[in-house]
Each structure stands twice: as structure tokens, then as C-alpha cells.
Scaffold this active site. Structure first.
Site, PDB file in Angstrom:
ATOM      1  N   PRO A  89       5.703   7.558  -0.345  1.00 30.97           N
ATOM      2  CA  PRO A  89       6.757   6.897  -1.114  1.00 30.97           C
ATOM      3  C   PRO A  89       6.271   5.493  -1.474  1.00 30.97           C
ATOM      4  CG  PRO A  89       7.425   7.190   1.186  1.00 30.97           C
ATOM      5  CD  PRO A  89       6.069   7.844   1.031  1.00 30.97           C
ATOM      6  N   GLY A  91       6.201   1.553  -2.742  1.00 34.34           N
ATOM      7  CA  GLY A  91       7.019   0.338  -2.657  1.00 34.34           C
ATOM      8  C   GLY A  91       7.880   0.256  -1.412  1.00 34.34           C
ATOM      9  N   GLY A  93       6.642  -0.242   1.889  1.00 32.53           N
ATOM     10  CA  GLY A  93       6.004  -0.860   3.051  1.00 32.53           C
ATOM     11  C   GLY A  93       5.014   0.052   3.730  1.00 32.53           C
ATOM     12  N   LEU A  94       4.667   1.171   3.093  1.00 32.90           N
ATOM     13  CA  LEU A  94       3.715   2.103   3.700  1.00 32.90           C
ATOM     14  C   LEU A  94       2.326   1.969   3.073  1.00 32.90           C
ATOM     15  CD1 LEU A  94       6.094   5.158   4.103  1.00 32.90           C
ATOM     16  CD2 LEU A  94       5.343   3.561   5.872  1.00 32.90           C
ATOM     17  N   GLY A  95       2.111   0.884   2.369  1.00 33.65           N
ATOM     18  CA  GLY A  95       0.779   0.576   1.874  1.00 33.65           C
ATOM     19  C   GLY A  95       0.358   1.377   0.655  1.00 33.65           C
ATOM     20  N   SER A  97       0.550   0.681  -2.535  1.00 34.68           N
ATOM     21  CA  SER A  97      -0.141  -0.127  -3.534  1.00 34.68           C
ATOM     22  C   SER A  97      -1.599  -0.375  -3.117  1.00 34.68           C
ATOM     23  CB  SER A  97       0.631  -1.443  -3.710  1.00 34.68           C
ATOM     24  OG  SER A  97      -0.179  -2.438  -4.235  1.00 34.68           O
ATOM     25  N   ALA A  99      -3.361   1.405  -0.966  1.00 28.77           N
ATOM     26  CA  ALA A  99      -4.090   2.680  -0.925  1.00 28.77           C
ATOM     27  C   ALA A  99      -4.552   3.046  -2.331  1.00 28.77           C
ATOM     28  CB  ALA A  99      -3.203   3.775  -0.336  1.00 28.77           C
ATOM     29  N   ASP A 140      -3.018  -4.728   4.320  1.00 27.04           N
ATOM     30  CA  ASP A 140      -2.806  -3.386   3.753  1.00 27.04           C
ATOM     31  C   ASP A 140      -4.120  -2.803   3.253  1.00 27.04           C
ATOM     32  OD1 ASP A 140      -0.190  -4.084   4.153  1.00 27.04           O
ATOM     33  OD2 ASP A 140       0.510  -3.387   2.201  1.00 27.04           O
TER      34      ASP A 140
HETATM   35  O1  PMV Z   1       3.137  -4.544   1.223  1.00 26.43           O
HETATM   36  P1  PMV Z   1       4.022  -4.323   2.411  1.00 26.43           P
HETATM   37  O2  PMV Z   1       5.448  -4.164   2.107  1.00 26.43           O
HETATM   38  O3  PMV Z   1       3.439  -3.288   3.321  1.00 26.43           O
HETATM   39  O4  PMV Z   1       3.957  -5.687   3.262  1.00 26.43           O
HETATM   40  C1  PMV Z   1       2.765  -6.212   3.692  1.00 26.43           C
HETATM   41  C2  PMV Z   1       2.935  -7.034   4.900  1.00 26.43           C
HETATM   42  C3  PMV Z   1       3.315  -8.493   4.701  1.00 26.43           C
HETATM   43  O5  PMV Z   1       2.921  -9.122   5.930  1.00 26.43           O
HETATM   44  C4  PMV Z   1       4.809  -8.657   4.517  1.00 26.43           C
HETATM   45  C5  PMV Z   1       2.588  -9.157   3.528  1.00 26.43           C
HETATM   46  C6  PMV Z   1       1.092  -9.337   3.734  1.00 26.43           C
HETATM   47  O6  PMV Z   1       0.426  -9.598   2.715  1.00 26.43           O
HETATM   48  O7  PMV Z   1       0.597  -9.274   4.860  1.00 26.43           O
END
Ligand code: PMV
Length: 306
Positions: A89, A91, A93-95, A97, A99, A140
Site C-alpha cells: 500500500p 503512502g 509508511g511502509l517504504g 516510495s 522501494a 527508507d
Molecule cells: O516515509 P515514511 O512515512 O516511512 O517515514 C519515514 C520516517 C521518518 O522518520 C518520519 C522520515 C525520515 O526521513 O526518516
């Protein structure tokens, strides 16, 4: 076909932007990409939501084209048509973008006949991530490229973390995605307004990351669960949790999880819960609330490529 992993941050999001350590792990889901020469550069992304150009963000179309251009500029390659597939999924928080960025960079380097050196892949992914995130720590992209379980400190090479015992995590999408850029900017504003209080919270999160690393090495899962809960409490105080995230965490704990927290930038998106078995009771509880969820294994074997 080049690939890269999605990730979960076990402990330390947001604090990692300000130099504190964080622990993250690659998961079995990720992104794939293939590239061919073309008269004009083009990127097509297909994914769980069939998105092309939105990366799953609901209200604000993300500048995927701009990110693709930045990535090509960094690699000094143009005239490539890239087909990418996302199995995460987006956007949330599972990386997703990162990946995508890592898989695309690897595909382009392979096409050019260059070795996909880690530094070049991470440089290209950083250029892409800057478009989406503004001030990415790089965590990420490091996990997307390397997989496994990593300790990450901004500006330093990521270190593999010993995992004595595989972890099973239940992962749910607890709410609509929020923009990482907006969430990182919100923390930056808070820090400007209340530097001492916010830095103290970030320090506490950094200490939890250190403790989590020790727990992973010892297979101390109960303690690790408590650490996830403490990290969630600190993220709530940092203002990046939401009522939906807090509810999903509470639901998971009630269903037997050892601990639960948001993962990624918060404001919506994914929650992880550490479970003892295969996580069925937690997944069932979440499904009964209508949440999209799945189980993910954190293992030293989860090294890239997928
Ligand atoms: O891109 P996300 O939603 O997985 O967030 C990354 C983690 C943060 O610490 C919030 C941002 C970062 O660049 O480390």
C-alpha cells in the site's frame, strides 16, 4: 527485473531525522522495475491501488514525474522508459516510495551496463525521496536497498542488527495516508516552538532504539513489545499519531499483541503489532474493524534482492 523491499520502522521514526538511531527492517513485499531505452523518458507505476502518478496519496497528487527526473539527473541517464510494480500500500509508511526509487535506480543502472553500486543507488533514491519528503533521513532507502534488520543513524553507513529470533508483525493500514513531508515539517515546527521538550522526546526515542537493538539480539520479545508501546506513547506526545492509529494499537494489544505502534511518518497510514504466533488473532480483530492488514516476518534472511 530489479527489485527492492518495503520496510517497517520498529523504533525511531522522526527522531532519526535529528540524528538519533532507529531500527528498521525489510519486509517480504516491495517493488519491481524494468527499464528500456526510449526516445523520451517515461515512468509507469502499477500497484495495489493501480496508481500511476499518485503513489497512493489521496488528496495531493505527488510529483512522481519530478522525482523520476531528479533520480535520472542523479544517475546522469535520460531516455529511459521504466515499468514499475508496487506490492505495498503506497503512502502508508511502509517504504513504498523508497522501494520504488531503489528498484527504478537499479533497473536503470542495469540497463546502462553499470554495476548497481550501493552508493549510486542510494544517491539516486535520495534525490527521488527529497521530492516527496523534503528532508529524508535516508532510512527508507537504506532498508529498501539492503533488507534485513538495520540500525540507522543519519549520515552513517547502516549497520546490520542481529536478530536472535524471527519476529512476526501484524501490519494494518489504520487510516488514509498522510504526506511524510507534511508530518516531518510538523515535527520541525514543534521543535522550533519547543526545542527542549521536543529534543527530550527525541532523546527518549533514541534510547528506546538502543534498547530495542539489545532485545533483538537476545530474542527478548516481551520487552521489545513494551518498547514498541513506549515508542507509540512518545509519538503521540510528538503529535504524529491519530485517534485511528491509537485505536488500532489498542485493538491489537487487546487481541494479544506484545506491543503496537505506528510505523513511518504517522498522521495516518500503517500500524505494526508484535505478535507471538502468526498474528491471526490480531489480524482477525483488525479485519473485523474493516482494516486492510497482513502479516510480515522480520528476519535476518530478509536481505535484498526480494
Ligand atoms: O516515509 P515514511 O512515512 O516511512 O517515514 C519515514 C520516517 C521518518 O522518520 C518520519 C522520515 C525520515 O526521513 O526518516
Amino acid at each position: 527485473m530489479a527489485s527492492a523491499r518495503g520496510k517497517v520502522i520498529l523504533v525511531g521514526e522522526h527522531a532519526v531525522v535529528y540524528g538519533r538511531p532507529a531500527i528498521a527492517a525489510g519486509i517480504e513485499r516491495g517493488a519491481w522495475a524494468s527499464a528500456r531505452w526510449a526516445p523520451e523518458s517515461e515512468l509507469r507505476v502499477t500497484g495495489p491501488e493501480g496508481t500511476n502518478g499518485h503513489l497512493g496519496h489521496t488528496n495531493a497528487p505527488q510529483p512522481v514525474e519530478q522525482a523520476f527526473t531528479a533520480l535520472q539527473n542523479e544517475l546522469q541517464v535520460t531516455g529511459v522508459a521504466v515499468e514499475a510494480r508496487l506490492q505495498l500500500p503506497a503512502g502508508c509508511g511502509l517504504g513504498a516510495s523508497a522501494a520504488l526509487a531503489v528498484a527504478i535506480a537499479r533497473a536503470i543502472l542495469e540497463l546502462s551496463g553499470d554495476r548497481p553500486e550501493l552508493d549510486r543507488v542510494l544517491g539516486a533514491a535520495h534525490a527521488w525521496e527529497q521530492v516527496f519528503h523534503g528532508n529524508p533521513s535516508g532510512i527508507d532507502a537504506a532498508v529498501a536497498a539492503l533488507g534485513g534488520c538495520l540500525r540507522f543513524v543519519r549520515g552513517h553507513p547502516p549497520q546490520p542488527v542481529r536478530v536472535a529470533q524471527d519476529l512476526v508483525l501484524a501490519v494494518a493500514v489504520a487510516g488514509p495516508p498522510a504526506s511524510t513531508r507534511a508530518m516531518v515539517a510538523a515535527v520541525a515546527r514543534q521543535r522550533e516552538a519547543h526545542p527542549e521538550q521536543v529534543d527530550a522526546l527525541l532523546d527518549e526515542i533514541g534510547c528506546l532504539a538502543e534498547e530495542a537493538q539489545a532485545c533483538l539480539g537476545q530474542g527478548a520479545l516481551d520487552r521489545l513489545g513494551n518498547i514498541l508501546d513506549s515508542n507509540q506513547a512518545l509519538l503521540e506526545r510528538l503529535g504524529v499519531s491519530t485517534p485511528a492509529i491509537a485505536r488500532a494499537c489498542a485493538e491489537a494489544r487487546k487481541a494479544g499483541a506484545l506491543g503496537a505502534k505506528l510505523t513511518g511518518s504517522g498522521g495516518g497510514g500503517a500500524v505494526i503489532a508484535l505478535v507471538r504466533d502468526e498474528g491471526e488473532s490480531v489480524l482477525e480483530a483488525w479485519r473485523s474493524q474493516g482494516l486492510e492488514c497482513f502479516a510480515a516476518r522480520v528476519s535476518t534472511r530478509n536481505r535484498s534482492p526480494l
